[in-house]
Motif scaffolding. Structure first.
Motif, PDB file in Angstrom:
ATOM      1  N   SER A   1      -8.114   0.386  10.576  1.00 29.25           N
ATOM      2  CA  SER A   1      -7.994   1.389  11.631  1.00 29.25           C
ATOM      3  C   SER A   1      -8.972   1.097  12.757  1.00 29.25           C
ATOM      4  O   SER A   1      -9.989   0.417  12.570  1.00 29.25           O
ATOM      5  CB  SER A   1      -8.247   2.788  11.067  1.00 29.25           C
ATOM      6  OG  SER A   1      -9.600   2.908  10.659  1.00 29.25           O
ATOM      7  N   ALA A   2      -8.674   1.639  13.924  1.00 27.15           N
ATOM      8  CA  ALA A   2      -9.519   1.420  15.096  1.00 27.15           C
ATOM      9  C   ALA A   2     -10.938   1.944  14.893  1.00 27.15           C
ATOM     10  O   ALA A   2     -11.875   1.439  15.511  1.00 27.15           O
ATOM     11  CB  ALA A   2      -8.883   2.083  16.316  1.00 27.15           C
TER      12      ALA A   2
ATOM     13  N   ARG B   1       7.220  -0.509  10.691  1.00 32.89           N
ATOM     14  CA  ARG B   1       6.726   0.791  11.141  1.00 32.89           C
ATOM     15  C   ARG B   1       5.515   1.128  10.289  1.00 32.89           C
ATOM     16  O   ARG B   1       5.577   1.059   9.060  1.00 32.89           O
ATOM     17  CB  ARG B   1       7.799   1.865  10.976  1.00 32.89           C
ATOM     18  CG  ARG B   1       8.988   1.711  11.900  1.00 32.89           C
ATOM     19  CD  ARG B   1      10.016   2.810  11.620  1.00 32.89           C
ATOM     20  NE  ARG B   1      11.144   2.730  12.531  1.00 32.89           N
ATOM     21  CZ  ARG B   1      12.204   1.962  12.341  1.00 32.89           C
ATOM     22  NH1 ARG B   1      12.279   1.203  11.264  1.00 32.89           N
ATOM     23  NH2 ARG B   1      13.188   1.943  13.218  1.00 32.89           N
ATOM     24  N   ILE B   2       4.430   1.472  10.939  1.00 28.36           N
ATOM     25  CA  ILE B   2       3.181   1.733  10.231  1.00 28.36           C
ATOM     26  C   ILE B   2       2.661   3.098  10.635  1.00 28.36           C
ATOM     27  O   ILE B   2       2.591   3.429  11.818  1.00 28.36           O
ATOM     28  CB  ILE B   2       2.131   0.649  10.555  1.00 28.36           C
ATOM     29  CG1 ILE B   2       2.658  -0.737  10.174  1.00 28.36           C
ATOM     30  CG2 ILE B   2       0.816   0.939   9.833  1.00 28.36           C
ATOM     31  CD1 ILE B   2       1.801  -1.877  10.681  1.00 28.36           C
ATOM     32  N   LYS B   3       2.296   3.896   9.638  1.00 31.96           N
ATOM     33  CA  LYS B   3       1.720   5.210   9.895  1.00 31.96           C
ATOM     34  C   LYS B   3       0.530   5.411   8.970  1.00 31.96           C
ATOM     35  O   LYS B   3       0.638   5.284   7.758  1.00 31.96           O
ATOM     36  CB  LYS B   3       2.756   6.318   9.661  1.00 31.96           C
ATOM     37  CG  LYS B   3       2.237   7.714  10.009  1.00 31.96           C
ATOM     38  CD  LYS B   3       3.328   8.762   9.865  1.00 31.96           C
ATOM     39  CE  LYS B   3       2.820  10.145  10.251  1.00 31.96           C
ATOM     40  NZ  LYS B   3       3.884  11.183  10.124  1.00 31.96           N
ATOM     41  N   ASN B   4      -0.607   5.693   9.571  1.00 34.30           N
ATOM     42  CA  ASN B   4      -1.830   5.934   8.800  1.00 34.30           C
ATOM     43  C   ASN B   4      -2.124   4.804   7.824  1.00 34.30           C
ATOM     44  O   ASN B   4      -2.541   5.030   6.686  1.00 34.30           O
ATOM     45  CB  ASN B   4      -1.744   7.262   8.057  1.00 34.30           C
ATOM     46  CG  ASN B   4      -1.588   8.435   9.001  1.00 34.30           C
ATOM     47  OD1 ASN B   4      -2.147   8.441  10.096  1.00 34.30           O
ATOM     48  ND2 ASN B   4      -0.818   9.436   8.588  1.00 34.30           N
ATOM     49  N   GLY B   5      -1.900   3.574   8.279  1.00 33.23           N
ATOM     50  CA  GLY B   5      -2.218   2.422   7.446  1.00 33.23           C
ATOM     51  C   GLY B   5      -1.229   2.138   6.347  1.00 33.23           C
ATOM     52  O   GLY B   5      -1.523   1.344   5.449  1.00 33.23           O
TER      53      GLY B   5
ATOM     54  N   PRO C   1      -3.321  -5.592   1.079  1.00 36.52           N
ATOM     55  CA  PRO C   1      -2.509  -5.679   2.293  1.00 36.52           C
ATOM     56  C   PRO C   1      -1.612  -4.454   2.440  1.00 36.52           C
ATOM     57  O   PRO C   1      -1.217  -3.836   1.455  1.00 36.52           O
ATOM     58  CB  PRO C   1      -1.682  -6.947   2.075  1.00 36.52           C
ATOM     59  CG  PRO C   1      -1.625  -7.126   0.594  1.00 36.52           C
ATOM     60  CD  PRO C   1      -2.940  -6.622   0.078  1.00 36.52           C
ATOM     61  N   ILE C   2      -1.279  -4.126   3.681  1.00 31.80           N
ATOM     62  CA  ILE C   2      -0.299  -3.056   3.886  1.00 31.80           C
ATOM     63  C   ILE C   2       1.113  -3.587   3.699  1.00 31.80           C
ATOM     64  O   ILE C   2       2.064  -2.812   3.545  1.00 31.80           O
ATOM     65  CB  ILE C   2      -0.432  -2.402   5.275  1.00 31.80           C
ATOM     66  CG1 ILE C   2      -0.160  -3.412   6.383  1.00 31.80           C
ATOM     67  CG2 ILE C   2      -1.770  -1.731   5.434  1.00 31.80           C
ATOM     68  CD1 ILE C   2       0.093  -2.776   7.728  1.00 31.80           C
ATOM     69  N   HIS C   3       1.244  -4.921   3.676  1.00 33.11           N
ATOM     70  CA  HIS C   3       2.559  -5.527   3.530  1.00 33.11           C
ATOM     71  C   HIS C   3       2.400  -6.922   2.956  1.00 33.11           C
ATOM     72  O   HIS C   3       1.463  -7.643   3.310  1.00 33.11           O
ATOM     73  CB  HIS C   3       3.241  -5.592   4.894  1.00 33.11           C
ATOM     74  CG  HIS C   3       4.683  -5.958   4.827  1.00 33.11           C
ATOM     75  ND1 HIS C   3       5.651  -5.123   4.340  1.00 33.11           N
ATOM     76  CD2 HIS C   3       5.328  -7.090   5.184  1.00 33.11           C
ATOM     77  CE1 HIS C   3       6.832  -5.701   4.402  1.00 33.11           C
ATOM     78  NE2 HIS C   3       6.659  -6.898   4.918  1.00 33.11           N
ATOM     79  N   GLU C   4       3.272  -7.296   2.079  1.00 32.87           N
ATOM     80  CA  GLU C   4       3.277  -8.648   1.541  1.00 32.87           C
ATOM     81  C   GLU C   4       4.715  -9.041   1.205  1.00 32.87           C
ATOM     82  O   GLU C   4       5.579  -8.191   1.039  1.00 32.87           O
ATOM     83  CB  GLU C   4       2.389  -8.757   0.298  1.00 32.87           C
ATOM     84  CG  GLU C   4       2.848  -7.892  -0.860  1.00 32.87           C
ATOM     85  CD  GLU C   4       1.928  -7.992  -2.073  1.00 32.87           C
ATOM     86  OE1 GLU C   4       2.304  -7.437  -3.115  1.00 32.87           O
ATOM     87  OE2 GLU C   4       0.851  -8.611  -1.978  1.00 32.87           O
ATOM     88  N   TYR C   5       4.958 -10.333   1.159  1.00 34.49           N
ATOM     89  CA  TYR C   5       6.270 -10.813   0.728  1.00 34.49           C
ATOM     90  C   TYR C   5       6.099 -12.121  -0.019  1.00 34.49           C
ATOM     91  O   TYR C   5       5.159 -12.880   0.234  1.00 34.49           O
ATOM     92  CB  TYR C   5       7.235 -10.956   1.901  1.00 34.49           C
ATOM     93  CG  TYR C   5       6.792 -11.884   3.013  1.00 34.49           C
ATOM     94  CD1 TYR C   5       7.163 -13.229   3.028  1.00 34.49           C
ATOM     95  CD2 TYR C   5       6.034 -11.413   4.081  1.00 34.49           C
ATOM     96  CE1 TYR C   5       6.795 -14.060   4.062  1.00 34.49           C
ATOM     97  CE2 TYR C   5       5.665 -12.232   5.121  1.00 34.49           C
ATOM     98  CZ  TYR C   5       6.044 -13.571   5.115  1.00 34.49           C
ATOM     99  OH  TYR C   5       5.672 -14.393   6.156  1.00 34.49           O
TER     100      TYR C   5
ATOM    101  N   SER D   1       0.796  -1.217   0.000  1.00 34.87           N
ATOM    102  CA  SER D   1       0.000   0.000   0.000  1.00 34.87           C
ATOM    103  C   SER D   1       0.828   1.266   0.000  1.00 34.87           C
ATOM    104  O   SER D   1       0.335   2.336  -0.284  1.00 34.87           O
ATOM    105  CB  SER D   1      -0.922  -0.004   1.221  1.00 34.87           C
ATOM    106  OG  SER D   1      -1.811  -1.082   1.118  1.00 34.87           O
ATOM    107  N   ALA D   2       2.086   1.158   0.365  1.00 41.86           N
ATOM    108  CA  ALA D   2       2.916   2.353   0.388  1.00 41.86           C
ATOM    109  C   ALA D   2       3.292   2.751  -1.020  1.00 41.86           C
ATOM    110  O   ALA D   2       3.318   1.941  -1.931  1.00 41.86           O
ATOM    111  CB  ALA D   2       4.164   2.102   1.220  1.00 41.86           C
ATOM    112  N   ASP D   3       3.600   4.011  -1.199  1.00 41.20           N
ATOM    113  CA  ASP D   3       3.964   4.478  -2.520  1.00 41.20           C
ATOM    114  C   ASP D   3       5.315   3.928  -2.963  1.00 41.20           C
ATOM    115  O   ASP D   3       5.548   3.718  -4.147  1.00 41.20           O
ATOM    116  CB  ASP D   3       4.013   6.015  -2.535  1.00 41.20           C
ATOM    117  CG  ASP D   3       2.632   6.598  -2.297  1.00 41.20           C
ATOM    118  OD1 ASP D   3       2.562   7.705  -1.756  1.00 41.20           O
ATOM    119  OD2 ASP D   3       1.646   5.938  -2.661  1.00 41.20           O
ATOM    120  N   GLU D   4       6.209   3.692  -2.023  1.00 42.42           N
ATOM    121  CA  GLU D   4       7.514   3.159  -2.355  1.00 42.42           C
ATOM    122  C   GLU D   4       7.834   2.004  -1.429  1.00 42.42           C
ATOM    123  O   GLU D   4       7.357   1.951  -0.302  1.00 42.42           O
ATOM    124  CB  GLU D   4       8.582   4.256  -2.192  1.00 42.42           C
ATOM    125  CG  GLU D   4       8.387   5.441  -3.112  1.00 42.42           C
ATOM    126  CD  GLU D   4       9.455   6.503  -2.878  1.00 42.42           C
ATOM    127  OE1 GLU D   4      10.320   6.281  -2.010  1.00 42.42           O
ATOM    128  OE2 GLU D   4       9.416   7.521  -3.556  1.00 42.42           O
TER     129      GLU D   4
END
Length: 378
Positions: free
Chosen positions: A256-257, A333-337, A288-292, A26-29
């Protein structure tokens, strides 16, 4: 929990959790690897196939063993079994005693297990003076499983006081029954119920599908393959799910909560952020916010917790997780999803099947081979 020894295959078949080339979906980079904290693993106890745990009353951690026993870990070490349901469960395939949880006031204790008929079952016990009362046992929820894998089984109470239950898609491979996207089944879902509000339970009135005649009222989120371990951030209330992939991608999902529920995490149209076997991405897909990927680095993601302890300040606020096949402990590290950084913590827990967060916010890693280890500062 202050276990001050601080000097501190189910899942071989369980295809439960995967390794860590860690791409940020989900991150731009892509997140650059960073060494965020120096940690070590301090073995504090040995158990017989420890598979799940929960913070308990009186500064304790309760540990579930796959065959059906529950033990208490405190400053004296690991107790004799305080609960034994081994006569009621099977360890065939990926089954067994898979999850435990207390309500917020430690008045009720819940177990998630596979019964002898292969049904995923959640039972409740009353707790008095820190002791389970066996005679109070009752079944809260039961869900038939068509296969012996992808049963899920994690349970825990959310910040809202409701019980969340993770169920896999029913097993086999590739979701042959289409359960992930089918809202008329509990399989492939994260459920949200009020176990004390009704018999056997009540539906929270703000669940996302309570007014949908084509969906089960218990569903909180869907599109999950095998959400083996999930947790809520003790600091923010955000939800994080480690969902085991099919053959190519392992993923970590987030909400998010203040989410109203109803998230569609994509399976089996998607595996992570990638179309699965020619599938079409659903319009409401939450990637996902993260995948591998699984290119030799792991096979089954083991979701963990956002660290909120005091012993390792450099790790505070980071999501710690691992992989059953790779064993490396990593942190996001996660910020704003969105993931803003990823770290290899420099330690390997072996066949990590679960993490436990004690009442002080410190974390423990459970190795199905027997080790219960606290994550300490190096």
């Amino acid at each position: 929990m202050k276990v001050r020894t601080r000097s501190s295959a189910i899942i071989g078949t369980i295809c439960l959790v995967a390794s860590l080339v860690l791409t940020t979906a989900s991150a731009d980079e892509p997140a650059a690897p960073r060494q965020a904290a120096k940690v070590t693993l301090k073995e504090v106890a040995k158990a017989q196939n420890p598979i799940a745990g929960a913070a308990g009353p009186g500064d304790t951690v309760w540990i579930a063993e796959r065959a059906g026993t529950v033990r208490v870990l405190d400053h004296r070490g690991l107790s004799k079994p305080v609960l034994d349901i081994s006569a009621d469960t099977t360890t065939d395939g990926e089954r067994g005693l898979l999850g435990i949880a207390f309500d917020k006031k430690f008045r009720h204790f819940y177990i998630s297990f596979t019964n002898l008929e292969g049904t995923s079952t959640v039972d409740e016990f009353t707790v008095r003076h820190g002791r389970i009362q066996p005679a109070t046992r009752r079944t809260v929820l039961a869900q038939t499983q068509p296969y012996s894998n992808h049963n899920g089984g994690d349970i825990r109470f959310g910040p809202d006081g409701y019980l969340y239950i993770a169920l896999g898609d029913g097993g086999a491979g590739g979701d042959p029954h289409g359960n992930g996207q089918n809202l008329d089944t509990l399989l492939g879902k994260l459920l949200r119920i009020d176990p004390l509000g009704g018999k056997p339970y009540a539906i929270p009135p703000d669940n996302p599908f309570v007014n949908d005649p084509n969906a089960r009222d218990e569903i909180w989120a869907y599109g999950l393959r095998n959400p083996w371990r999930f947790s809520f951030d003790a600091g923010t209330g955000d939800l994080l799910i480690g969902d085991v992939g099919q053959s190519d991608w392992e993923e970590i999902d987030w909400a998010s909560a203040d989410s109203k529920g109803g998230e569609n995490y994509g399976w089996s149209s998607m595996e992570g952020s990638h179309p699965f076997r020619g599938g079409t991405e659903p319009a409401n897909h939450v990637p996902p916010i993260h995948e591998y990927d699984r290119s030799g680095l792991g096979c089954s993601v083991t979701g963990g917790y956002v660290y909120r302890g005091k012993a390792i300040p450099a790790l505070k606020g980071q999501y710690v997780f691992s992989d059953y096949c790779d064993g490396t402990l990593r942190a996001l590290r996660i910020k704003n999803g969105k993931v803003t950084g990823e770290s290899d913590l420099g330690v390997n827990g072996g066949e990590v099947v679960s993490f436990v967060q004690d009442g002080d916010g410190e974390l423990y890693a459970l190795n199905i081979g027997g080790s219960i280890s606290r994550i300490d500062p190096a």
